[in-house]
Scaffold this active site. Structure first.
Site, PDB file in Angstrom:
ATOM      1  N   SER A  70       0.843  -1.201   0.000  1.00 38.86           N
ATOM      2  CA  SER A  70       0.000   0.000   0.000  1.00 38.86           C
ATOM      3  C   SER A  70       0.881   1.255   0.000  1.00 38.86           C
ATOM      4  CB  SER A  70      -0.936  -0.086   1.223  1.00 38.86           C
ATOM      5  OG  SER A  70      -1.973   0.824   1.148  1.00 38.86           O
ATOM      6  N   ASP A  98      -9.312  -5.233  -4.629  1.00 39.23           N
ATOM      7  CA  ASP A  98      -8.962  -3.828  -4.445  1.00 39.23           C
ATOM      8  C   ASP A  98      -9.971  -3.002  -5.239  1.00 39.23           C
ATOM      9  OD1 ASP A  98      -6.793  -2.860  -2.835  1.00 39.23           O
ATOM     10  OD2 ASP A  98      -5.367  -3.974  -4.063  1.00 39.23           O
ATOM     11  N   HIS A 150      -7.502  -5.740  -0.136  1.00 38.00           N
ATOM     12  CA  HIS A 150      -6.360  -4.863   0.113  1.00 38.00           C
ATOM     13  C   HIS A 150      -5.530  -5.300   1.329  1.00 38.00           C
ATOM     14  CE1 HIS A 150      -4.191  -1.110  -0.387  1.00 38.00           C
ATOM     15  NE2 HIS A 150      -4.242  -0.937   0.917  1.00 38.00           N
TER      16      HIS A 150
HETATM   17  N1  LIG Z   1      -9.539   4.480   5.734  1.00 33.13           N
HETATM   18  C1  LIG Z   1      -8.702   3.419   5.300  1.00 33.13           C
HETATM   19  C2  LIG Z   1      -7.846   2.962   6.435  1.00 33.13           C
HETATM   20  C3  LIG Z   1      -6.624   2.220   6.002  1.00 33.13           C
HETATM   21  O1  LIG Z   1      -6.333   2.173   4.836  1.00 33.13           O
HETATM   22  C4  LIG Z   1      -5.816   1.548   7.057  1.00 33.13           C
HETATM   23  C5  LIG Z   1      -6.156   1.701   8.395  1.00 33.13           C
HETATM   24  C6  LIG Z   1      -5.432   1.061   9.382  1.00 33.13           C
HETATM   25  C7  LIG Z   1      -4.344   0.297   9.029  1.00 33.13           C
HETATM   26  C8  LIG Z   1      -3.973   0.166   7.689  1.00 33.13           C
HETATM   27  C9  LIG Z   1      -4.728   0.800   6.694  1.00 33.13           C
HETATM   28  N2  LIG Z   1      -4.436   0.696   5.351  1.00 33.13           N
HETATM   29  C10 LIG Z   1      -3.518  -0.034   4.739  1.00 33.13           C
HETATM   30  O2  LIG Z   1      -2.630  -0.659   5.218  1.00 33.13           O
HETATM   31  C11 LIG Z   1      -9.570   2.306   4.742  1.00 33.13           C
HETATM   32  O3  LIG Z   1     -10.662   2.558   4.308  1.00 33.13           O
HETATM   33  O4  LIG Z   1      -9.151   1.159   4.714  1.00 33.13           O
END
Ligand SMILES: N[C@@H](CC(=O)c1ccccc1NC=O)C(=O)O
Length: 288
Positions: free
Chosen positions: A148, A231, A263
């Site tokens: 990511s 995704d 994801h």
């Molecule tokens: N608002 C984001 C939050 C997010 O991407 C995320 C939150 C906590 C830990 C990791 C995250 N994203 C990727 O590793 C979502 O919708 O997933």
């Protein structure tokens, strides 16, 4: 011009909310599970909080294999979390199957927002790679893996003009998992609230704008661009377009569309030695 420019703010925010696209659980549960799984520190020998710079948070963890072999590849992992969540402390989960096969795993910490900004994070990951190479000069090969936001940072490392640094790391392979390679679409979304990027900052930190530099710095590097089947379409497009651009530039790159993943579990499953991406990573390092 890509479609994101024509989207409403709500649609764009939905596209960049990875948790709302999971087919496994609710958005809250998928994030809770992700954080929980990422906290599982492996039982290998570790060197924790090794500084790679003078700044606060410029530290990395090293997961060391117990057997000493003359062929020791090293993989540096950059965690995800939209440049504002998670830390190196939640990056030990993927060490187990790699360390067991004699691979050194390094988890890099960087100053997530609001403490750090995008320029700082990119500078930190570049300096972390230089520090690792200086510290571990006897490894058989240097590899990078990022998820990511961490895939974005890994791609920025590949695009570095190393003439400004003490050394020029020879990166043999890179694993880019569900990354973002063009930061412009997130500028107007909630993701940018703690980051506070201007358009100029987003452009100078977008790997999609640095293909000629990547080609100069990383010509002989094997690149794998992986994306989750579930995704969001905008995330999938980011990976597809970056892959095509790398391919057109004549780089050694392949695309992995990982079935039945979202994801989050696209990276979580690296704890499993039989998972498709674990096998590919080991193969890339000559350890299959
Ligand atoms: N608002 C984001 C939050 C997010 O991407 C995320 C939150 C906590 C830990 C990791 C995250 N994203 C990727 O590793 C979502 O919708 O997933």
């Amino acid at each position: 011009m890509s479609d994101w420019r024509k989207m409403s703010k709500d649609d764009l925010e939905h596209q960049f909310s990875p948790s709302s696209w999971s087919h496994r659980m609710s958005a809250d549960d998928v994030i809770r599970a992700h954080v929980y799984i990422n906290k599982a520190r492996s039982v290998t020998q570790t060197l924790l909080d090794v500084p790679y710079g003078d700044g606060d948070g410029e530290k990395l963890d090293v997961y060391v294999p117990s057997s000493s072999s003359p062929d020791v590849p090293l993989v540096i992992y950059f965690h995800g979390g939209y440049w504002q969540f998670l830390s190196k402390n939640e990056s030990g989960f993927l060490a187990v199957p790699l360390v067991q096969r004699g691979v050194v795993v390094v988890a890099v910490g960087y100053s997530v927002a609001p403490k750090g900004d995008m320029d700082l994070m990119v500078s930190q990951v570049r300096r972390s790679v230089v520090s690792v190479v200086q510290q571990y000069s006897h490894i058989s090969g240097l590899y990078l893996c990022g998820h990511s936001a961490g895939a974005h940072l890994a791609a920025m490392v590949l695009s570095t003009d190393w003439t400004q640094y003490d050394i020029s790391p020879q990166i043999k392979g890179v694993f880019l998992v569900s990354g973002i390679y063009d930061l412009q679409p997130i500028l107007s979304t909630y993701v940018n609230e703690p980051l506070k990027m201007t358009e100029e900052v987003a452009i100078r930190n977008s790997p999609s704008h640095f293909l000629p530099q990547l080609k100069r710095s990383s010509t002989s590097c094997d690149i794998i661009v992986a994306v989750a089947q579930n995704d969001s379409p905008e995330f999938r497009k980011q990976s597809e377009e970056y892959f095509k651009a790398l391919e057109s530039a004549g780089l050694r790159v392949s695309f992995e569309d990982v079935p039945n993943t979202d994801h989050f579990n696209i990276i979580e499953q690296l704890v499993d030695e039989n998972y498709r991406l674990t096998k590919l990573l080991l193969k890339m390092m000559g350890k299959s």
